[in-house]
Design a protein around this motif. Structure first.
Motif, PDB file in Angstrom:
ATOM      1  N   PHE A  13      53.579  31.809  39.462  1.00  0.00           N
ATOM      2  CA  PHE A  13      52.461  32.694  39.793  1.00  0.00           C
ATOM      3  C   PHE A  13      52.973  33.884  40.591  1.00  0.00           C
ATOM      4  O   PHE A  13      54.015  33.814  41.233  1.00  0.00           O
ATOM      5  CB  PHE A  13      51.395  31.910  40.580  1.00  0.00           C
ATOM      6  CG  PHE A  13      50.897  30.717  39.812  1.00  0.00           C
ATOM      7  CD1 PHE A  13      49.849  30.834  38.928  1.00  0.00           C
ATOM      8  CD2 PHE A  13      51.529  29.495  39.940  1.00  0.00           C
ATOM      9  CE1 PHE A  13      49.423  29.749  38.191  1.00  0.00           C
ATOM     10  CE2 PHE A  13      51.113  28.390  39.204  1.00  0.00           C
ATOM     11  CZ  PHE A  13      50.057  28.521  38.324  1.00  0.00           C
ATOM     12  N   PHE A  41      38.510  29.519  40.929  1.00  0.00           N
ATOM     13  CA  PHE A  41      39.268  30.397  40.038  1.00  0.00           C
ATOM     14  C   PHE A  41      38.542  31.726  39.829  1.00  0.00           C
ATOM     15  O   PHE A  41      39.148  32.797  39.901  1.00  0.00           O
ATOM     16  CB  PHE A  41      39.531  29.710  38.700  1.00  0.00           C
ATOM     17  CG  PHE A  41      40.438  28.516  38.783  1.00  0.00           C
ATOM     18  CD1 PHE A  41      41.625  28.556  39.500  1.00  0.00           C
ATOM     19  CD2 PHE A  41      40.113  27.335  38.133  1.00  0.00           C
ATOM     20  CE1 PHE A  41      42.470  27.454  39.582  1.00  0.00           C
ATOM     21  CE2 PHE A  41      40.948  26.227  38.203  1.00  0.00           C
ATOM     22  CZ  PHE A  41      42.128  26.291  38.923  1.00  0.00           C
ATOM     23  N   VAL A  45      39.985  35.530  40.944  1.00  0.00           N
ATOM     24  CA  VAL A  45      40.181  36.636  40.008  1.00  0.00           C
ATOM     25  C   VAL A  45      39.370  37.848  40.455  1.00  0.00           C
ATOM     26  O   VAL A  45      39.886  38.974  40.529  1.00  0.00           O
ATOM     27  CB  VAL A  45      39.793  36.218  38.571  1.00  0.00           C
ATOM     28  CG1 VAL A  45      39.668  37.430  37.662  1.00  0.00           C
ATOM     29  CG2 VAL A  45      40.805  35.222  38.018  1.00  0.00           C
ATOM     30  N   HIS A  48      40.689  39.473  43.648  1.00  0.00           N
ATOM     31  CA  HIS A  48      41.859  40.301  43.363  1.00  0.00           C
ATOM     32  C   HIS A  48      41.425  41.689  42.880  1.00  0.00           C
ATOM     33  O   HIS A  48      41.967  42.714  43.321  1.00  0.00           O
ATOM     34  CB  HIS A  48      42.732  39.601  42.322  1.00  0.00           C
ATOM     35  CG  HIS A  48      44.047  40.251  42.063  1.00  0.00           C
ATOM     36  ND1 HIS A  48      44.940  40.563  43.058  1.00  0.00           N
ATOM     37  CD2 HIS A  48      44.633  40.660  40.909  1.00  0.00           C
ATOM     38  CE1 HIS A  48      46.013  41.134  42.537  1.00  0.00           C
ATOM     39  NE2 HIS A  48      45.847  41.209  41.236  1.00  0.00           N
ATOM     40  N   LEU A  87      47.731  33.435  40.886  1.00  0.00           N
ATOM     41  CA  LEU A  87      47.347  34.204  39.706  1.00  0.00           C
ATOM     42  C   LEU A  87      48.582  34.756  39.013  1.00  0.00           C
ATOM     43  O   LEU A  87      49.543  35.154  39.675  1.00  0.00           O
ATOM     44  CB  LEU A  87      46.484  35.413  40.081  1.00  0.00           C
ATOM     45  CG  LEU A  87      45.073  35.196  40.584  1.00  0.00           C
ATOM     46  CD1 LEU A  87      45.064  34.958  42.068  1.00  0.00           C
ATOM     47  CD2 LEU A  87      44.250  36.421  40.263  1.00  0.00           C
ATOM     48  N   TYR A  99      44.570  34.988  32.123  1.00  0.00           N
ATOM     49  CA  TYR A  99      45.233  34.605  33.366  1.00  0.00           C
ATOM     50  C   TYR A  99      45.752  33.183  33.285  1.00  0.00           C
ATOM     51  O   TYR A  99      45.142  32.315  32.638  1.00  0.00           O
ATOM     52  CB  TYR A  99      44.233  34.612  34.534  1.00  0.00           C
ATOM     53  CG  TYR A  99      43.672  35.945  34.896  1.00  0.00           C
ATOM     54  CD1 TYR A  99      44.292  36.754  35.840  1.00  0.00           C
ATOM     55  CD2 TYR A  99      42.474  36.394  34.331  1.00  0.00           C
ATOM     56  CE1 TYR A  99      43.751  37.972  36.212  1.00  0.00           C
ATOM     57  CE2 TYR A  99      41.919  37.613  34.704  1.00  0.00           C
ATOM     58  CZ  TYR A  99      42.562  38.391  35.639  1.00  0.00           C
ATOM     59  OH  TYR A  99      42.027  39.591  36.006  1.00  0.00           O
ATOM     60  N   LEU A 101      46.125  30.421  36.165  1.00  0.00           N
ATOM     61  CA  LEU A 101      45.660  30.202  37.533  1.00  0.00           C
ATOM     62  C   LEU A 101      46.075  28.811  37.980  1.00  0.00           C
ATOM     63  O   LEU A 101      45.960  27.848  37.218  1.00  0.00           O
ATOM     64  CB  LEU A 101      44.136  30.330  37.600  1.00  0.00           C
ATOM     65  CG  LEU A 101      43.581  31.673  37.124  1.00  0.00           C
ATOM     66  CD1 LEU A 101      42.101  31.573  36.823  1.00  0.00           C
ATOM     67  CD2 LEU A 101      43.846  32.733  38.162  1.00  0.00           C
ATOM     68  N   TYR A 117      42.317  31.336  31.680  1.00  0.00           N
ATOM     69  CA  TYR A 117      41.036  31.998  31.908  1.00  0.00           C
ATOM     70  C   TYR A 117      41.110  33.375  31.264  1.00  0.00           C
ATOM     71  O   TYR A 117      42.012  34.150  31.591  1.00  0.00           O
ATOM     72  CB  TYR A 117      40.891  32.073  33.421  1.00  0.00           C
ATOM     73  CG  TYR A 117      39.726  32.735  34.049  1.00  0.00           C
ATOM     74  CD1 TYR A 117      38.793  31.981  34.740  1.00  0.00           C
ATOM     75  CD2 TYR A 117      39.591  34.114  34.052  1.00  0.00           C
ATOM     76  CE1 TYR A 117      37.747  32.586  35.416  1.00  0.00           C
ATOM     77  CE2 TYR A 117      38.548  34.724  34.711  1.00  0.00           C
ATOM     78  CZ  TYR A 117      37.624  33.947  35.404  1.00  0.00           C
ATOM     79  OH  TYR A 117      36.595  34.554  36.071  1.00  0.00           O
TER      80      TYR A 117
END
Length: 149
Positions: A13, A41, A45, A48, A87, A99, A101, A117
């Protein structure tokens, strides 16, 4: 028979977002319910994106909507625990991003859960798929990894 996936290390990650379990995350079995992992999760995301100034959930004209997701669980977690979501981007298309995760105990070496994801970017007003904005694309490229998992 397909071999069961194994927990991924932190090195798989590129960016980490802290999250904490909450009192109501535990279910009657005394651990965090599986659906709550998806909330962690999703939060990571979108955190971020908001931290980078690329998403205002109430007003952004172009937004990423979840098109596909799946999770593999390796260990239980429970309140009270401090966690981190790792991530990485494993696929970047014209209008979608996938992604990788991982959910980690804070400072943990391997994930307790792993998720794939996919966000599809759409025009909020029309709901039609659109190209990922260039600023988002640059952010995603900065956490991109080869997809070996």
């Amino acid at each position: 028979m397909q071999e069961r996936a194994r927990p991924l290390p932190r090195s798989a990650f590129r960016h980490f977002i802290p999250v904490e379990t909450r009192w109501h995350d535990n279910d009657v079995f005394g651990h965090v319910n599986n659906v709550v992992y998806y909330a962690y999760f999703d939060t990571a995301v979108n955190r971020h994106l908001t931290d980078a100034g690329l998403l205002d959930p109430g007003t952004s004209p172009i937004v990423g909507l979840v098109a596909e997701t799946g999770c593999t669980y390796f260990a239980s977690i429970a309140f009270p625990e401090r966690l981190e979501v790792g991530l990485a981007v494993v696929r970047l298309g014209r209008s979608s991003v996938t992604y990788r995760l991982g959910l980690f105990r804070a400072g943990g070496d391997t994930c307790v859960a792993f998720c794939r994801y996919t966000h599809v970017y759409v025009d909020r007003a029309s709901g039609k798929a659109v190209a990922i904005p260039e600023a988002n694309r640059r952010l995603f490229e900065g956490i991109a990894v080869e997809d070996k998992a």
